[in-house]
Design an enzyme around this catalytic site. Sequence first.
Site, mmCIF file in Angstrom:
data_model
loop_
_atom_site.group_PDB
_atom_site.id
_atom_site.type_symbol
_atom_site.label_atom_id
_atom_site.label_comp_id
_atom_site.label_asym_id
_atom_site.label_seq_id
_atom_site.Cartn_x
_atom_site.Cartn_y
_atom_site.Cartn_z
ATOM 1 N N GLY B 325 -13.340 0.742 1.534
ATOM 2 C CA GLY B 325 -12.734 1.932 2.134
ATOM 3 C C GLY B 325 -11.795 2.598 1.131
ATOM 4 N N SER B 326 -10.765 3.223 1.679
ATOM 5 C CA SER B 326 -9.874 4.028 0.831
ATOM 6 C C SER B 326 -9.022 3.216 -0.133
ATOM 7 C CB SER B 326 -8.959 4.862 1.710
ATOM 8 O OG SER B 326 -9.741 5.682 2.549
ATOM 9 N N THR B 327 -9.070 1.881 -0.006
ATOM 10 C CA THR B 327 -8.230 1.088 -0.909
ATOM 11 C C THR B 327 -8.644 1.252 -2.367
ATOM 12 O OG1 THR B 327 -9.623 -0.847 -0.552
ATOM 13 C CG2 THR B 327 -7.639 -0.676 0.804
ATOM 14 N N VAL B 328 -9.884 1.725 -2.621
ATOM 15 C CA VAL B 328 -10.286 1.903 -4.025
ATOM 16 C C VAL B 328 -9.955 3.309 -4.530
ATOM 17 C CG1 VAL B 328 -12.119 0.175 -4.096
ATOM 18 C CG2 VAL B 328 -12.656 2.517 -3.387
ATOM 19 N N LYS B 329 -9.386 4.142 -3.696
ATOM 20 C CA LYS B 329 -9.118 5.513 -4.135
ATOM 21 C C LYS B 329 -8.264 5.589 -5.404
ATOM 22 C CE LYS B 329 -10.024 8.103 0.091
ATOM 23 N NZ LYS B 329 -9.439 8.544 1.373
#
Lengths: 373, 619
Positions: B325-329
């Site tokens: 999810g967005s944790t790799v943004k």
Amino acid sequence: MANNTNNVTTASLLSIYQFFKVDGPLFIALVLLSLSGLGLLYSASGGDLGLVQRQAMRLAIGFTGLLVMAQIPVDKLRSWSVMLYVLGLILLLLVLLVGDSAKGAQRWLDIAVIRFQPSEIMKIWVMMMMAYYFAARPIPATLKDVITGSALLLMPAVLILKQPDLGTTILVVSSGLFIIFLAGLRARVILSLIALSIAAAPIIWFKLHDYQRTRILTLINPESDPLNAGYHIIQSKIAIGSGGFYGKGWLNGTQSHLDFIPERSTDFIFSAFTEEFGFLGAAVLILTYFFIVVRGLVIAAHAQSNYAKLLGGGISLSFFSYVFVNIGMVTGLLPVVGVPLPLISYGGTSMVTLLIMFGILMSINSHKKLLGN
Amino acid sequence: MARRIVIGDQHLASVVFNRRAIAAVILVVIACGILLSQLYGLQVRQYKHYQTRSDDNHVRLQSVAPTRGLILDRDGVLLADNQPSYRLVITPSLVTDIDTLLKDLGAFINFDDRELRRFHRVILGRQSFQQTPLKFNLSDEELAIFAVKQHQFPGVEILATSTRHYPQHEYFTHTLGYVARMNRSDQQRMDAKNYRATTHIGKLGLEKYYEDILHGEVGYQHNEINAQGRQQRVLRTEQAVSGVDLKLSLITQLQKVATDTLGLKRGAVVAIDPNNGDVLAFVSMPSFDPNLFVNGISQKAYSQLRLSKDRPLFNRALIGQYPPGSTVKPVIALAALESGQVNANDMVFMGPHFKVPKQSRRYRDWKKGGHGNVDLKLALAQSCDVYFYKLGFAMGIKPMHDMLTRFDLGSQLGIDTAGEASGLVPNAAWKKRIHGEAWYPGESVITSIGQGYLLTTPLQLAHMTARIAMNGAGYKPRFVIARRNNKGTGFNNLDPIPLKQIDLKKEAHWQQVIAGMHAVVQGKTGTARNISKGATYVMAGKSGTAQVFSIAQDAEYKEEEVAKHLRDHALFVAYAPIEQPKIAVAVIVENGGGGSRVAAPIARKVMDAYLLNWMPDGQ
């Protein structure tokens, strides 16, 4: 001064021997052998003092028997020869008919309180009979006499074999053969007899009991049956071999103390002994036996009657045959036939019989002058 | 006349007899020679052979299992030790009838069928004088009854030994793994000599990975036995060498806080010290008590664990592969910055969705009305999906793949435990190979928000966060930080293993991304701004909400309408303190819903516990 004391001691010893009518060197050898036998028995039995005491008691009886026999003139024995031989045959027949069996063989006879093996005592009586027979005939013996003499030997041999007791049969037959040999059987005849026995081997083979055949087969290759018949021979050889040159030391034999050697205080005591005393001990023991045999033959050679010569020589060689068969058996040279090691194995009858034989040798030694007169 | 003949014969007889006697002596000498040569052969020439056979006869080597090495936490708290236990052993050669014996013993000792089957299988392959265990871990009652009845059971003995024990029960299961009885394939695989007396072997986790070190070396007892196989005495003993004790980077107190905070939720927490790769907490929930497995878990208990919907046997922290999810943004942002696709300070208007040119599909933002004007920092703080859709579409998969890979995603990290999963970072070549299809631009779009094919483990996310915290420096994550020295007097510390530095074209890119992560927690509009309340240190983080369930075009995701097991996974990664990072954390709560709401508070508690209470002195 010291020499004087020694001379006095030697002189008094000689007079003691003369009084008891024994041959000093032979007597001392027998006593030393028996006493060291008690020590070996102590170790081989795993420190069983009770067993050693019983053996010591038998030794005492045996040596008493020896001294008693030494007092009886050989001439007397000669006159009893035929009677004893016949008595022996009767006893052997009785064993077969009413005997007591132990370990699948009938060997024992119970007479009131005495329980004994007639085949043991017959070892002596057969020799006396054979000596009696050949002494009365020209020496060297003729072939005809040899055949007749062999028949005298064959009868008790068959009766003992029937019990069945192959070991004693072999010893009885060989003791008779020694007398025939000493009586001057020609070399030609000896050679042809050997040839004949080789030819007869297959026939004997078929007559043997299964367990006897197995013993011979396992002798040839003990590893073929390592858990059953071959086990005794293998364990005995391991005991002897692992003793090495100097041995593991008294009371340190692992094979004997941990029960790997069967019958370690009776028939296989030599294995237990050699494990603890090594090749050195074995050599000393064999030399002691050798000394006793040679001393016996010397006494026989000095005897004045043919009967005494033949009986004395027969006794000496028989004694050696016991040694040879026992050691040969435990070292894997000969089949396991159940022959004790003379004067060392635990067991009463054979010990007493042997000492009585030596009593006869003593008598032969001390009564020659009487005969000379 | 006759008398003279006799006298003549007498003389002849003497001569004949003497000759024969001499011949006899010669024969006796030969016979003695035969005996002596036979004895010489046995006792001198073949001495070695018979010596060996004699030893084989009476000396029985009994192998003695070494004591397994202990496992301790950073402060020396025992995580795996050995407890005295008693087992019932049988020497088959001393037993006349095994079946009757088992029946009689069964009257007061409980064996289940599996134990009996195992025993029968084992005794077939062994020599009958070897002791074979029949039952492990006898109860006090069984011990007492057997002690009284022992004389009725020749060949059966009680053997005092030790059993692996995990005093922290379910708290460290997914790190330590456990030992269990060796099975046939274990026996074939391991060194038969060294494992002769060993009954248990590491099956999972550290116990498996460090099996060689923990096991130790077998010892021997030379026993004297008699012909019946009974032991007489001990001749000699060669001591077994105990296994090496291991010290872990984990902190029991922190592990407990992380575990208890996660509570009954399904999920994982991994905390790493960014300065050396030490794993500080490693939690996968639900868990189970590893002691159950040591001496054979019952069929029923095992089925319960295996069939449970919550999958307690599944090590989520190590093997769980989730869309990040967005944790790799932050990493996607770095890829965009490095490839020159974006200027961090440009304010750009972000609507409610994104469309690939000439395609009708709309990629929706999580925020209904869109975010309006945002720069990179705001895009990260508010987790603006459209901002990243645009970047992802513009740069394509390759720069994203390369940057994600530089943060060690998509491959095993090489942590010192067994069974690590590698995750997945897709690219065009991968898709062609696996699916036989070309890479579509739309797939780049969803990869930019950590969806699509991208898969990561919680461990990888914590590691990724640690590397961001360190501006690209990194260490291989590790559990074991020290081993007991040979003398047993203390521990030898192991050096951290540095990884290749991630060098950016512009160092400022680190600060730009970190500013965004800082704003996530500390900013006025940050998704996880709630967790900064009352904090005495400054942290940086990134929330994530990973879709498990694809919702239809234009349909709205409503948490309460979706079955619980299809709800989004809640994720959060963070590190602190921002100026001098000491801890990096990744949290995932399966089907937990929003990452900032569900996962972020857990991360805060773990960081609080470490930084305020349990951080070792001198850090």
